[in-house]
Design an enzyme around this catalytic site. Structure first.
Site, short mmCIF file in Angstrom:
data_model
loop_
_atom_site.label_atom_id
_atom_site.label_comp_id
_atom_site.label_asym_id
_atom_site.label_seq_id
_atom_site.Cartn_x
_atom_site.Cartn_y
_atom_site.Cartn_z
N HIS A 1 0.83 -1.21 0.00
CA HIS A 1 0.00 0.00 0.00
C HIS A 1 0.87 1.26 0.00
O HIS A 1 0.74 2.12 -0.88
CB HIS A 1 -0.92 -0.02 1.23
CG HIS A 1 -1.83 1.18 1.32
ND1 HIS A 1 -3.13 1.14 0.89
CD2 HIS A 1 -1.62 2.45 1.77
CE1 HIS A 1 -3.69 2.33 1.07
NE2 HIS A 1 -2.79 3.15 1.61
N GLU A 2 1.77 1.34 0.97
CA GLU A 2 2.62 2.54 1.05
C GLU A 2 3.55 2.61 -0.16
O GLU A 2 3.84 3.69 -0.66
CB GLU A 2 3.42 2.55 2.37
CG GLU A 2 2.57 2.48 3.65
CD GLU A 2 1.47 3.53 3.74
OE1 GLU A 2 1.62 4.63 3.17
OE2 GLU A 2 0.43 3.25 4.40
N GLU B 1 -4.91 7.49 -3.03
CA GLU B 1 -5.42 6.20 -2.55
C GLU B 1 -5.65 5.24 -3.72
O GLU B 1 -5.48 4.03 -3.58
CB GLU B 1 -6.72 6.39 -1.77
CG GLU B 1 -6.51 6.80 -0.33
CD GLU B 1 -5.59 5.88 0.46
OE1 GLU B 1 -5.88 4.67 0.54
OE2 GLU B 1 -4.59 6.36 1.00
N HIS C 1 1.80 4.40 -2.88
CA HIS C 1 1.88 5.86 -2.71
C HIS C 1 3.26 6.35 -3.16
O HIS C 1 3.37 7.38 -3.82
CB HIS C 1 1.72 6.23 -1.22
CG HIS C 1 0.31 6.19 -0.71
ND1 HIS C 1 -0.71 6.92 -1.28
CD2 HIS C 1 -0.26 5.55 0.34
CE1 HIS C 1 -1.84 6.73 -0.60
NE2 HIS C 1 -1.59 5.89 0.39
ZN ZN Z 1 -3.04 5.27 1.83
#
Ligand code: ZN
Length: 511
Positions: free
Chosen positions: A275-276, A305, A279
């Site tokens: 997830h990170e 997101e 980003h």
């Molecule tokens: Zn996030």
């Protein structure tokens, strides 16, 4: 473009650059506070952050910015500025107008109240006592209402809540969100029912088996390597550290992520790292020519997101990803997972099960947690409900949407830090990100029809290139509604995301 205009634009961009440099310094101080700081340093670190924030506020409300903006906009050659230059001027003007309209006293009082509310929230959450939290939350909501009313005038939004949404998702409105969320809600509830009654259910017990933290760390490194997020070489622009709550900070050549390792919950670090990492690669793939310019940032919280969830869920929870990675993970963990086959593994990491806690929610139920929060925020800022009523409506909604009973407010209305921190209007971004990610996937499938095969062979490169070219490199050149249209050729649409979930779940659950 005539000379005087060039000089004002150049001077304006110089001011913008200084502000970006200052903000990146503040980000590093904050990162240090969360990762490496010795406990005793907290007082000094807080003073440093407060001072940097004061300087930043002064710089972004500097009257000279107003003067340069006026000179540029009034200039007869203004129309000859190119798209990027015009967007820079627009973004600086938007920020300047908003910042200068908010009374300094209100900004200071809000910052103070935020600190008090977060502190009280921690104590009230530990004591499972909403009545302790309530008076401080009321004060903070009132302060944000005052700000929202002022911002509503500046931003020319229909409601105060729309002005708050605009901070995170520019030009998005509660009305538009209500519309897409209604369709999303209906689709998700029916999908959850299908999964629940399907004959094939996963045995997820192996997810609790203990995997040594050192082994988890090594696997996290191979995940970052896989997505092309360099944390090791001499040219690396990334870092991976450990914090209680994972996050990403920085941009361009210095983007840092964190994760959290739990010995008896090994799936946690896998998906938070991905997830990170999602980003992070967004920030690293921004157009390099735009560094220190307002266009050289991510488009919106929702778009951010969309990229983190794309990597975490669409890539990381796909069967193909695990065709490649499961043998490697098994080898790394010794005999711990020797009896777990691909089917069971993939089904378990995609297990659909309504729960009370948002950050532990699966991909299908997640958006329902967000929709509940959005409805409450919208009604709170429209004065339709009060802070006092929040717990009761929260609990009712959880029963109605997810079929779960909330036993106390710590696992209910007090579970997230957002409201205690004054972040109203932020929650919708999470679900909007999911919706965008579905649309982006549908488009990518057309351009890269064999993306799944490539993934199963351990190749993420062409997917990453596609995302960089079609999403990341646009930075903040367009508002989110225009960017999604530019990328996929249509407006925000829930269907591709629902289709993606249906397709995945119907295979896993066999319905
Ligand atoms: Zn996030």
């Amino acid at each position: 473009m005539m000379k005087s205009s060039i000089s004002s634009y150049k001077k304006l961009m110089e001011k913008a650059k200084n502000l970006f440099i200052l903000e990146s310094a503040a980000a590093i101080v904050h990162w240090d506070m969360e990762t490496k700081m010795p406990p005793k340093a907290i007082r000094l670190r807080s003073l440093q952050l407060a001072m940097l924030s004061r300087i930043g506020h002064k710089m972004s409300t500097d009257p000279e910015i107003g003067k340069f903006l006026e000179e540029i906009m009034r200039h007869p050659e203004y129309d000859r500025l190119d798209t990027v230059q015009k967007r820079n001027v627009y973004l600086i003007k938007k920020n300047y107008d908003e910042q200068t309209k908010l009374p300094e006293e209100l900004v200071a009082e809000t910052a103070k109240q935020q600190a008090i509310t977060v502190d009280t929230w921690k104590k009230a959450k530990a004591a499972k006592d909403f009545s302790m939290f309530k008076p401080e939350l009321e004060k903070l909501v009132d302060l944000r209402k005052k700000a929202a009313e002022i911002l509503m005038e500046v931003k020319k939004t229909a409601t105060p809540y729309d002005a708050l949404i605009d901070i995170f998702e520019p030009k998005m409105t509660a009305e538009a969100i209500s519309r897409v969320f209604a369709e999303l809600r209906e689709g998700l509830i029916s999908l959850i029912r299908k999964c629940k009654t399907a004959p094939k259910q996963p045995d997820t017990s192996f997810l609790k088996r203990r995997v040594p933290i050192d082994t988890q760390r090594r696997f996290a490194e191979s995940l970052t390597e896989f997505i092309g997020y360099d944390i090791k070489s001499k040219e690396a622009g990334g870092r991976l550290d450990e914090t209680e709550h994972p996050f990403t900070t920085g941009y361009y050549d210095d983007v840092r992520i964190t994760t959290h390792y739990y010995e008896d919950k090994f799936d946690s670090f896998i998906f938070s790292t991905l997830h990170e990492g999602g980003h992070a690669i967004y920030e690293q793939n921004l157009n390099p020519e735009w560094i220190f310019q307002p266009v050289g940032t991510g488009c919106s919280s929702g778009f951010h997101e969309s990229q983190s969830r794309f990597v975490e869920n669409i890539i990381g929870r796909s069967r193909e990803f695990w065709i490649y990675f499961l043998p490697k993970f098994k080898e790394l963990t010794g005999g711990i997972l020797s009896d777990v086959d691909l089917d069971r593994f993939v089904h378990s990491v995609n297990h659909v099960k309504p729960s009370k806690i948002r950050i532990e929610a699966d991909e299908v139920t997640y958006c329902l947690h967000i929709i509940i929060r959005f409805n409450l925020e919208r009604d709170l800022f429209a004065d339709k409900i009060t802070v006092t009523e929040l717990p009761q409506i929260w609990n009712q909604s959880y029963k109605e949407y997810l079929g779960v009973s909330i036993e106390n407010d710590s696992e209910g209305v007090m579970q997230d830090t957002h409201w205690a921190s004054g972040l109203y209007g932020y929650f919708p971004s999470y679900a909007l990100g999911n919706i965008y990610s579905g649309q982006i996937l549908a488009k990518m499938k057309k351009d890269l029809p064999d993306w799944r095969r490539q993934l199963s062979k351990g190749n993420f490169h062409s997917i990453k290139q596609w995302l960089a070219k079609n999403v990341h490199s646009y930075g903040d050149l367009y508002n989110p509604a225009d960017l999604i249209k530019k990328i996929v050729g249509e407006e925000i649409n829930v269907k591709p995301y629902l289709n993606y979930l249906y397709e995945k779940c119907s295979k896993l659950y066999d319905f």
